[in-house]
Design a protein around this motif. Sequence first.
Motif, PDB file in Angstrom:
ATOM      1  N   ARG A   1     -31.311 -32.045 -10.415  1.00  0.00           N
ATOM      2  CA  ARG A   1     -32.495 -31.811  -9.567  1.00  0.00           C
ATOM      3  C   ARG A   1     -33.684 -32.601 -10.099  1.00  0.00           C
ATOM      4  NH1 ARG A   1     -33.946 -27.951  -5.799  1.00  0.00           N
ATOM      5  NH2 ARG A   1     -36.039 -28.390  -5.055  1.00  0.00           N
ATOM      6  N   GLU A   2     -33.862 -32.567 -11.408  1.00  0.00           N
ATOM      7  CA  GLU A   2     -34.962 -33.306 -12.029  1.00  0.00           C
ATOM      8  C   GLU A   2     -34.837 -34.799 -11.723  1.00  0.00           C
ATOM      9  OE1 GLU A   2     -36.689 -34.041 -16.517  1.00  0.00           O
ATOM     10  OE2 GLU A   2     -35.338 -32.361 -16.200  1.00  0.00           O
ATOM     11  N   LEU A   3     -33.632 -35.318 -11.817  1.00  0.00           N
ATOM     12  CA  LEU A   3     -33.391 -36.729 -11.509  1.00  0.00           C
ATOM     13  C   LEU A   3     -33.685 -37.019 -10.039  1.00  0.00           C
ATOM     14  CD1 LEU A   3     -32.285 -39.585 -12.104  1.00  0.00           C
ATOM     15  CD2 LEU A   3     -30.052 -38.683 -11.479  1.00  0.00           C
ATOM     16  N   CYS A   4     -33.184 -36.181  -9.145  1.00  0.00           N
ATOM     17  CA  CYS A   4     -33.411 -36.382  -7.713  1.00  0.00           C
ATOM     18  C   CYS A   4     -34.902 -36.420  -7.406  1.00  0.00           C
ATOM     19  CB  CYS A   4     -32.723 -35.286  -6.902  1.00  0.00           C
ATOM     20  SG  CYS A   4     -30.917 -35.349  -6.983  1.00  0.00           S
ATOM     21  N   GLU A   5     -35.657 -35.507  -7.978  1.00  0.00           N
ATOM     22  CA  GLU A   5     -37.095 -35.480  -7.739  1.00  0.00           C
ATOM     23  C   GLU A   5     -37.780 -36.703  -8.329  1.00  0.00           C
ATOM     24  OE1 GLU A   5     -38.702 -31.649  -8.789  1.00  0.00           O
ATOM     25  OE2 GLU A   5     -37.563 -30.653  -7.201  1.00  0.00           O
ATOM     26  N   THR A   6     -37.289 -37.199  -9.461  1.00  0.00           N
ATOM     27  CA  THR A   6     -37.834 -38.425 -10.050  1.00  0.00           C
ATOM     28  C   THR A   6     -37.654 -39.600  -9.098  1.00  0.00           C
ATOM     29  OG1 THR A   6     -37.484 -37.661 -12.315  1.00  0.00           O
ATOM     30  CG2 THR A   6     -37.580 -40.043 -11.989  1.00  0.00           C
ATOM     31  N   ILE A   7     -36.473 -39.709  -8.502  1.00  0.00           N
ATOM     32  CA  ILE A   7     -36.210 -40.783  -7.537  1.00  0.00           C
ATOM     33  C   ILE A   7     -37.095 -40.612  -6.304  1.00  0.00           C
ATOM     34  CG2 ILE A   7     -34.484 -41.745  -5.952  1.00  0.00           C
ATOM     35  CD1 ILE A   7     -32.370 -41.026  -8.153  1.00  0.00           C
ATOM     36  N   LEU A   8     -37.192 -39.388  -5.794  1.00  0.00           N
ATOM     37  CA  LEU A   8     -38.019 -39.135  -4.612  1.00  0.00           C
ATOM     38  C   LEU A   8     -39.486 -39.474  -4.864  1.00  0.00           C
ATOM     39  CD1 LEU A   8     -36.361 -35.815  -3.433  1.00  0.00           C
ATOM     40  CD2 LEU A   8     -36.117 -38.088  -2.383  1.00  0.00           C
ATOM     41  N   HIS A   9     -40.003 -39.123  -6.037  1.00  0.00           N
ATOM     42  CA  HIS A   9     -41.386 -39.491  -6.390  1.00  0.00           C
ATOM     43  C   HIS A   9     -41.525 -41.007  -6.468  1.00  0.00           C
ATOM     44  CE1 HIS A   9     -43.543 -35.752  -7.055  1.00  0.00           C
ATOM     45  NE2 HIS A   9     -42.520 -35.263  -7.727  1.00  0.00           N
ATOM     46  N   ALA A  10     -40.584 -41.662  -7.127  1.00  0.00           N
ATOM     47  CA  ALA A  10     -40.645 -43.122  -7.305  1.00  0.00           C
ATOM     48  C   ALA A  10     -40.600 -43.847  -5.966  1.00  0.00           C
ATOM     49  CB  ALA A  10     -39.506 -43.597  -8.202  1.00  0.00           C
ATOM     50  N   GLN A  11     -39.902 -43.258  -4.998  1.00  0.00           N
ATOM     51  CA  GLN A  11     -39.781 -43.873  -3.675  1.00  0.00           C
ATOM     52  C   GLN A  11     -40.817 -43.328  -2.682  1.00  0.00           C
ATOM     53  OE1 GLN A  11     -35.637 -43.716  -2.446  1.00  0.00           O
ATOM     54  NE2 GLN A  11     -35.002 -44.920  -4.213  1.00  0.00           N
ATOM     55  N   HIS A  12     -41.759 -42.543  -3.184  1.00  0.00           N
ATOM     56  CA  HIS A  12     -42.851 -41.984  -2.382  1.00  0.00           C
ATOM     57  C   HIS A  12     -42.338 -41.178  -1.183  1.00  0.00           C
ATOM     58  CE1 HIS A  12     -45.425 -44.405  -4.883  1.00  0.00           C
ATOM     59  NE2 HIS A  12     -44.709 -45.471  -4.556  1.00  0.00           N
ATOM     60  N   ARG A  13     -41.286 -40.396  -1.415  1.00  0.00           N
ATOM     61  CA  ARG A  13     -40.709 -39.570  -0.348  1.00  0.00           C
ATOM     62  C   ARG A  13     -40.819 -38.077  -0.646  1.00  0.00           C
ATOM     63  NH1 ARG A  13     -35.764 -43.673   0.157  1.00  0.00           N
ATOM     64  NH2 ARG A  13     -36.691 -45.047   1.705  1.00  0.00           N
ATOM     65  N   TYR A  14     -41.172 -37.745  -1.857  1.00  0.00           N
ATOM     66  CA  TYR A  14     -41.224 -36.346  -2.284  1.00  0.00           C
ATOM     67  C   TYR A  14     -42.205 -35.530  -1.443  1.00  0.00           C
ATOM     68  CZ  TYR A  14     -41.679 -32.322  -5.414  1.00  0.00           C
ATOM     69  OH  TYR A  14     -41.706 -31.057  -5.943  1.00  0.00           O
ATOM     70  N   ASP A  15     -43.438 -36.014  -1.288  1.00  0.00           N
ATOM     71  CA  ASP A  15     -44.476 -35.245  -0.604  1.00  0.00           C
ATOM     72  C   ASP A  15     -44.114 -34.951   0.846  1.00  0.00           C
ATOM     73  OD1 ASP A  15     -46.004 -35.091  -2.917  1.00  0.00           O
ATOM     74  OD2 ASP A  15     -47.196 -36.868  -2.421  1.00  0.00           O
ATOM     75  N   ALA A  16     -43.531 -35.927   1.542  1.00  0.00           N
ATOM     76  CA  ALA A  16     -43.142 -35.715   2.941  1.00  0.00           C
ATOM     77  C   ALA A  16     -42.028 -34.674   3.053  1.00  0.00           C
ATOM     78  CB  ALA A  16     -42.709 -37.029   3.578  1.00  0.00           C
ATOM     79  N   LEU A  17     -41.076 -34.728   2.134  1.00  0.00           N
ATOM     80  CA  LEU A  17     -39.997 -33.741   2.149  1.00  0.00           C
ATOM     81  C   LEU A  17     -40.528 -32.345   1.835  1.00  0.00           C
ATOM     82  CD1 LEU A  17     -37.215 -35.828   0.414  1.00  0.00           C
ATOM     83  CD2 LEU A  17     -37.165 -34.973   2.760  1.00  0.00           C
ATOM     84  N   LEU A  18     -41.441 -32.252   0.895  1.00  0.00           N
ATOM     85  CA  LEU A  18     -42.048 -30.961   0.564  1.00  0.00           C
ATOM     86  C   LEU A  18     -42.855 -30.424   1.742  1.00  0.00           C
ATOM     87  CD1 LEU A  18     -42.631 -28.699  -1.465  1.00  0.00           C
ATOM     88  CD2 LEU A  18     -44.542 -30.091  -2.317  1.00  0.00           C
ATOM     89  N   ALA A  19     -43.623 -31.284   2.376  1.00  0.00           N
ATOM     90  CA  ALA A  19     -44.403 -30.859   3.534  1.00  0.00           C
ATOM     91  C   ALA A  19     -43.497 -30.334   4.641  1.00  0.00           C
ATOM     92  CB  ALA A  19     -45.263 -32.018   4.045  1.00  0.00           C
ATOM     93  N   ALA A  20     -42.386 -31.010   4.867  1.00  0.00           N
ATOM     94  CA  ALA A  20     -41.439 -30.569   5.893  1.00  0.00           C
ATOM     95  C   ALA A  20     -40.850 -29.203   5.524  1.00  0.00           C
ATOM     96  CB  ALA A  20     -40.323 -31.596   6.060  1.00  0.00           C
ATOM     97  N   ALA A  21     -40.578 -28.988   4.244  1.00  0.00           N
ATOM     98  CA  ALA A  21     -40.042 -27.689   3.784  1.00  0.00           C
ATOM     99  C   ALA A  21     -41.063 -26.578   3.997  1.00  0.00           C
ATOM    100  CB  ALA A  21     -39.622 -27.774   2.319  1.00  0.00           C
ATOM    101  N   CYS A  22     -42.342 -26.940   3.928  1.00  0.00           N
ATOM    102  CA  CYS A  22     -43.412 -25.956   4.119  1.00  0.00           C
ATOM    103  C   CYS A  22     -43.766 -25.775   5.590  1.00  0.00           C
ATOM    104  CB  CYS A  22     -44.663 -26.401   3.356  1.00  0.00           C
ATOM    105  SG  CYS A  22     -44.466 -26.391   1.569  1.00  0.00           S
ATOM    106  N   GLY A  23     -43.100 -26.536   6.459  1.00  0.00           N
ATOM    107  CA  GLY A  23     -43.364 -26.420   7.888  1.00  0.00           C
ATOM    108  C   GLY A  23     -44.539 -27.253   8.354  1.00  0.00           C
ATOM    109  N   VAL A  24     -44.983 -28.187   7.526  1.00  0.00           N
ATOM    110  CA  VAL A  24     -46.102 -29.052   7.880  1.00  0.00           C
ATOM    111  C   VAL A  24     -45.543 -30.335   8.475  1.00  0.00           C
ATOM    112  CG1 VAL A  24     -48.100 -30.332   6.998  1.00  0.00           C
ATOM    113  CG2 VAL A  24     -47.496 -28.110   6.002  1.00  0.00           C
ATOM    114  N   ARG A  25     -45.985 -30.662   9.648  1.00  0.00           N
ATOM    115  CA  ARG A  25     -45.518 -31.895  10.296  1.00  0.00           C
ATOM    116  C   ARG A  25     -46.462 -33.028   9.940  1.00  0.00           C
ATOM    117  NH1 ARG A  25     -41.310 -30.753  13.705  1.00  0.00           N
ATOM    118  NH2 ARG A  25     -41.308 -28.640  14.496  1.00  0.00           N
ATOM    119  N   SER A  26     -45.867 -34.180   9.584  1.00  0.00           N
ATOM    120  CA  SER A  26     -46.711 -35.327   9.263  1.00  0.00           C
ATOM    121  C   SER A  26     -47.097 -36.040  10.559  1.00  0.00           C
ATOM    122  CB  SER A  26     -45.975 -36.282   8.315  1.00  0.00           C
ATOM    123  OG  SER A  26     -44.747 -36.660   8.875  1.00  0.00           O
ATOM    124  N   ALA A  27     -48.245 -36.663  10.534  1.00  0.00           N
ATOM    125  CA  ALA A  27     -48.781 -37.339  11.730  1.00  0.00           C
ATOM    126  C   ALA A  27     -48.147 -38.674  11.957  1.00  0.00           C
ATOM    127  CB  ALA A  27     -50.284 -37.506  11.591  1.00  0.00           C
TER     128      ALA A  27
END
Length: 182
Positions: free
Chosen positions: A156-182
């Motif tokens: 999990r730690e590795l997966c999150e490291t890759i997601l952060h490095a690829q600037h995808r972590y925040d969008a995935l977290l927002a989607a998990a929280c029910g926040v839609r990106s514009a």
Amino acid sequence: MTATPLSATERASRVKLMVFDVDGVLTDGALHFTAEGDFMKSFNSMDGHGLKLLREAGVETAIITGRRSEIVARRAEELRISHLYQGADEKATVLAELLRATRVSADACGYMGDDWPDLASMLQCGFAAAPANAHPEVIARAHWVSKARGGYGAVRELCETILHAQHRYDALLAAACGVRSA
């Protein structure tokens, strides 16, 4: 002029295919045998969710393991892991075949292993990772080492490291929280 070596974050930002060993990486490495000769493994559910997040971010996943186990096959199916190779005596050869089949360059491939049988594969890839409790020779050759032990959140730690490095972590977290990106 000498090129500056890539940082672990730069290497993680290039990963299109992430390959994992099983025993000691996706599990704690313990093998529990019954009197009948059957054995059991336990997998960390948070590691599994990390693998699902990688897939959602467009990173393919694969398993290359030296053992054969229906347990691993079932877990890979459950996680929709794209590529599963069991009974791999020569993991580096299997990895080379996988790279050809997926048309992913070695520089865009990551590999997480914990022991000597993983070294040749790790050295083939642009991003080599290891859990905190990996063998010292593996840790010495890894670009990135988790704080967590294999089977206890290292994946999990590795997966999150890759997601952060690829600037995808925040969008995935927002989607998990029910926040839609514009």
